[in-house]
Structure formats: C-alpha cells, structure tokens
Write a protein that holds these residues in place. Structure first.
Motif, PDB file in Angstrom:
ATOM      1  N   LEU A  79      57.448  -5.377 -86.590  1.00  0.00           N
ATOM      2  CA  LEU A  79      57.832  -5.056 -87.969  1.00  0.00           C
ATOM      3  C   LEU A  79      59.137  -5.752 -88.344  1.00  0.00           C
ATOM      4  O   LEU A  79      59.237  -6.384 -89.402  1.00  0.00           O
ATOM      5  CB  LEU A  79      57.979  -3.536 -88.132  1.00  0.00           C
ATOM      6  CG  LEU A  79      58.529  -3.061 -89.484  1.00  0.00           C
ATOM      7  CD1 LEU A  79      57.482  -3.267 -90.570  1.00  0.00           C
ATOM      8  CD2 LEU A  79      58.944  -1.604 -89.395  1.00  0.00           C
ATOM      9  N   SER A  80      60.123  -5.655 -87.464  1.00  0.00           N
ATOM     10  CA  SER A  80      61.426  -6.248 -87.775  1.00  0.00           C
ATOM     11  C   SER A  80      61.360  -7.770 -87.823  1.00  0.00           C
ATOM     12  O   SER A  80      62.047  -8.398 -88.646  1.00  0.00           O
ATOM     13  CB  SER A  80      62.490  -5.775 -86.786  1.00  0.00           C
ATOM     14  OG  SER A  80      62.179  -6.204 -85.480  1.00  0.00           O
ATOM     15  N   LEU A  81      60.546  -8.395 -86.991  1.00  0.00           N
ATOM     16  CA  LEU A  81      60.399  -9.850 -87.044  1.00  0.00           C
ATOM     17  C   LEU A  81      59.712 -10.287 -88.330  1.00  0.00           C
ATOM     18  O   LEU A  81      60.032 -11.343 -88.886  1.00  0.00           O
ATOM     19  CB  LEU A  81      59.623 -10.359 -85.826  1.00  0.00           C
ATOM     20  CG  LEU A  81      60.336 -10.249 -84.479  1.00  0.00           C
ATOM     21  CD1 LEU A  81      59.399 -10.642 -83.334  1.00  0.00           C
ATOM     22  CD2 LEU A  81      61.605 -11.091 -84.454  1.00  0.00           C
ATOM     23  N   ASN A  82      58.777  -9.473 -88.805  1.00  0.00           N
ATOM     24  CA  ASN A  82      58.099  -9.791 -90.063  1.00  0.00           C
ATOM     25  C   ASN A  82      59.020  -9.655 -91.273  1.00  0.00           C
ATOM     26  O   ASN A  82      58.822 -10.339 -92.268  1.00  0.00           O
ATOM     27  CB  ASN A  82      56.865  -8.902 -90.258  1.00  0.00           C
ATOM     28  CG  ASN A  82      55.687  -9.392 -89.476  1.00  0.00           C
ATOM     29  OD1 ASN A  82      55.261 -10.523 -89.641  1.00  0.00           O
ATOM     30  ND2 ASN A  82      55.158  -8.552 -88.605  1.00  0.00           N
ATOM     31  N   PRO A 106      53.179 -20.367 -75.934  1.00  0.00           N
ATOM     32  CA  PRO A 106      52.029 -20.701 -76.785  1.00  0.00           C
ATOM     33  C   PRO A 106      51.606 -19.546 -77.705  1.00  0.00           C
ATOM     34  O   PRO A 106      51.229 -19.777 -78.861  1.00  0.00           O
ATOM     35  CB  PRO A 106      50.913 -21.027 -75.788  1.00  0.00           C
ATOM     36  CG  PRO A 106      51.613 -21.410 -74.532  1.00  0.00           C
ATOM     37  CD  PRO A 106      52.887 -20.625 -74.519  1.00  0.00           C
ATOM     38  N   ILE A 107      51.694 -18.309 -77.212  1.00  0.00           N
ATOM     39  CA  ILE A 107      51.367 -17.156 -78.057  1.00  0.00           C
ATOM     40  C   ILE A 107      52.369 -17.073 -79.209  1.00  0.00           C
ATOM     41  O   ILE A 107      51.989 -16.857 -80.366  1.00  0.00           O
ATOM     42  CB  ILE A 107      51.354 -15.843 -77.239  1.00  0.00           C
ATOM     43  CG1 ILE A 107      50.171 -15.818 -76.281  1.00  0.00           C
ATOM     44  CG2 ILE A 107      51.319 -14.619 -78.152  1.00  0.00           C
ATOM     45  CD1 ILE A 107      50.200 -14.676 -75.283  1.00  0.00           C
ATOM     46  N   GLN A 108      53.639 -17.255 -78.893  1.00  0.00           N
ATOM     47  CA  GLN A 108      54.681 -17.207 -79.923  1.00  0.00           C
ATOM     48  C   GLN A 108      54.486 -18.311 -80.960  1.00  0.00           C
ATOM     49  O   GLN A 108      54.640 -18.074 -82.154  1.00  0.00           O
ATOM     50  CB  GLN A 108      56.056 -17.316 -79.274  1.00  0.00           C
ATOM     51  CG  GLN A 108      57.205 -17.112 -80.233  1.00  0.00           C
ATOM     52  CD  GLN A 108      58.541 -17.176 -79.520  1.00  0.00           C
ATOM     53  OE1 GLN A 108      58.685 -17.831 -78.498  1.00  0.00           O
ATOM     54  NE2 GLN A 108      59.521 -16.486 -80.069  1.00  0.00           N
ATOM     55  N   THR A 109      54.124 -19.492 -80.503  1.00  0.00           N
ATOM     56  CA  THR A 109      53.875 -20.610 -81.421  1.00  0.00           C
ATOM     57  C   THR A 109      52.685 -20.298 -82.328  1.00  0.00           C
ATOM     58  O   THR A 109      52.733 -20.550 -83.530  1.00  0.00           O
ATOM     59  CB  THR A 109      53.613 -21.912 -80.626  1.00  0.00           C
ATOM     60  OG1 THR A 109      54.759 -22.174 -79.810  1.00  0.00           O
ATOM     61  CG2 THR A 109      53.358 -23.082 -81.545  1.00  0.00           C
ATOM     62  N   ALA A 110      51.635 -19.726 -81.752  1.00  0.00           N
ATOM     63  CA  ALA A 110      50.425 -19.442 -82.524  1.00  0.00           C
ATOM     64  C   ALA A 110      50.575 -18.239 -83.450  1.00  0.00           C
ATOM     65  O   ALA A 110      50.074 -18.253 -84.573  1.00  0.00           O
ATOM     66  CB  ALA A 110      49.248 -19.219 -81.579  1.00  0.00           C
ATOM     67  N   LEU A 111      51.276 -17.206 -82.991  1.00  0.00           N
ATOM     68  CA  LEU A 111      51.317 -15.947 -83.737  1.00  0.00           C
ATOM     69  C   LEU A 111      52.629 -15.683 -84.463  1.00  0.00           C
ATOM     70  O   LEU A 111      52.700 -14.743 -85.266  1.00  0.00           O
ATOM     71  CB  LEU A 111      50.997 -14.773 -82.804  1.00  0.00           C
ATOM     72  CG  LEU A 111      49.622 -14.791 -82.143  1.00  0.00           C
ATOM     73  CD1 LEU A 111      49.447 -13.572 -81.257  1.00  0.00           C
ATOM     74  CD2 LEU A 111      48.516 -14.871 -83.180  1.00  0.00           C
ATOM     75  N   SER A 136      55.628 -14.210 -85.864  1.00  0.00           N
ATOM     76  CA  SER A 136      56.201 -12.861 -85.875  1.00  0.00           C
ATOM     77  C   SER A 136      55.242 -11.804 -85.330  1.00  0.00           C
ATOM     78  O   SER A 136      55.643 -10.662 -85.111  1.00  0.00           O
ATOM     79  CB  SER A 136      56.646 -12.482 -87.286  1.00  0.00           C
ATOM     80  OG  SER A 136      55.538 -12.475 -88.156  1.00  0.00           O
ATOM     81  N   GLN A 137      53.988 -12.187 -85.111  1.00  0.00           N
ATOM     82  CA  GLN A 137      53.002 -11.261 -84.559  1.00  0.00           C
ATOM     83  C   GLN A 137      52.866 -11.402 -83.037  1.00  0.00           C
ATOM     84  O   GLN A 137      51.912 -10.924 -82.441  1.00  0.00           O
ATOM     85  CB  GLN A 137      51.627 -11.512 -85.204  1.00  0.00           C
ATOM     86  CG  GLN A 137      51.627 -11.457 -86.713  1.00  0.00           C
ATOM     87  CD  GLN A 137      51.988 -10.086 -87.245  1.00  0.00           C
ATOM     88  OE1 GLN A 137      51.503  -9.079 -86.754  1.00  0.00           O
ATOM     89  NE2 GLN A 137      52.840 -10.043 -88.242  1.00  0.00           N
ATOM     90  N   THR A 138      53.833 -12.064 -82.405  1.00  0.00           N
ATOM     91  CA  THR A 138      53.775 -12.385 -80.978  1.00  0.00           C
ATOM     92  C   THR A 138      53.482 -11.182 -80.093  1.00  0.00           C
ATOM     93  O   THR A 138      52.751 -11.292 -79.116  1.00  0.00           O
ATOM     94  CB  THR A 138      55.106 -13.040 -80.532  1.00  0.00           C
ATOM     95  OG1 THR A 138      55.280 -14.234 -81.288  1.00  0.00           O
ATOM     96  CG2 THR A 138      55.114 -13.345 -79.060  1.00  0.00           C
TER      97      THR A 138
END
Length: 194
Positions: A51-54, A122-127, A129-131
């Motif tokens: 939530l906070s990253l979004n 790779p997850i962080q790159t793809a997602l 703020s939804q990592t």
C-alpha cells in the motif's frame, strides 16, 4: 527514513529483540500460535508495504509507512518464522533421523533463500510497487497449510506428536523413519536407517 545507515541497524536491532522475545514466549504461548501469528504479522506488514509503495508519491506519510512496514514485517518474522522452525525440527523428528532431517531442512531453507534472492529483482522489475503481492500469497498458503497440518509441539513427547500427525507411535522407536513427510523425503530418511 530513506537513510540506510539508520534503517539497517534499526531493522537488525528489532530482529534481535523480537527473536529474544520469541524464545521467551515459545514455552508460554506455544510454537504453533507464535508461528501462525508471525506469518500473519509478516503478511500484514507486506500488505502495508505494498500500500505504501503504491501511494508513496501522494504524501510523506506513505514513505514513513513504508519504513515502518519493513520494521513491522521483520519483527513478526523474528517472533515466529525466524526462530521457531529451528526448534520444531528437533521436536518432530525421531532422534535416529534428526541429523538427516536437520540437514535436509537446512538445505531446503537455504535453497528457498537462494531462490528468493535470485528472483526478487526480476519480480520487482516486473511488478514494481506490487513486488510483495506474490510473497503475501505464499505466506497465506503457508499459514493455511500450518493451520491444518502443524501440531503444537510444546510440552509433548515425540510419540504424542506422531499420534497427532497420524503417524504410528512406534515409529519413534524404530530405526526406520517415516515422519509423516512427503513420500520422497520419507524414503530418503528411511534409506538412511535400514
């Protein structure tokens, strides 16, 4: 709170304090409740972090919430999933299988840590703020599994734990180990003790 020179020692200190607290609470509250609470708290922390990253650009509050969420997540991990599995390993395997079981558990633990380490970027790159959403899903799945299958081990003998897990009580005294593990794992352990 963006300063890693401040956050790193703060997270480390919280980790140590909460681990010491977990050690003190394990015999009072029990392993299972602390483990489930730890996974649940970590899950909530990851949701707050997501939530906070979004919303981090909306207000300074969400930047602060991101830092607090990290500390919150670490504290709940340290009170449950961090220390408790290492104690429970010695409580759910018979003594004659313990060295193999511990080795297998450590290998699985480090393999999972390795997988998280190589897939996080790779997850962080793809997602973006939804990592942490996939990690929340994994935590929920683990909590459901533990709620269904993991017995409380506090104050119980190996025979009592085996009985709760639906394993022959006599398995604890035999040289063959069938500790209720998935068939391939049980076979690995059984093969060691013929």
């Amino acid at each position: 709170l963006n300063n890693t020179n401040l956050m790193t020692p703060m997270v480390g200190l919280v980790n140590v304090i909460m681990t010491v607290l977990a050690v003190r609470l394990m015999d009072r509250i029990g392993r299972r409740p602390l483990l489930l609470a730890g996974f649940g708290g970590t899950c909530v922390g990851y949701l707050l972090l997501t939530l906070s990253l979004n919303l981090q650009n909306a207000s300074v509050f969400f930047k602060v919430l991101a830092a607090v969420s990290v500390v919150f997540s670490v504290s709940w991990f340290a009170i449950g999933p961090g220390p408790i599995p290492w104690i429970m390993i010695s409580e759910i395997f018979p003594p004659n299988a313990l060295s193999v079981a511990v080795s297998l558990c450590v290998a699985i633990n480090w393999t999972c840590a390795f997988i998280v380490g190589i897939t996080f970027t790779p997850i962080q790159t793809a997602l973006d703020s939804q990592t942490f959403v996939p990690f929340v899903a994994i935590l929920v799945a683990v909590m459901i599994y533990l709620a269904i299958y993991m017995p409380e081990t506090r104050g119980k003998t190996l025979e009592e734990i085996f009985s709760i897990m639906g394993i022959r009580a006599s398995a604890a005294s035999h040289t063959k180990c069938s500790a209720g593990l998935p068939v391939p794992t049980a076979r690995i352990l059984d093969d060691q003790f013929y």
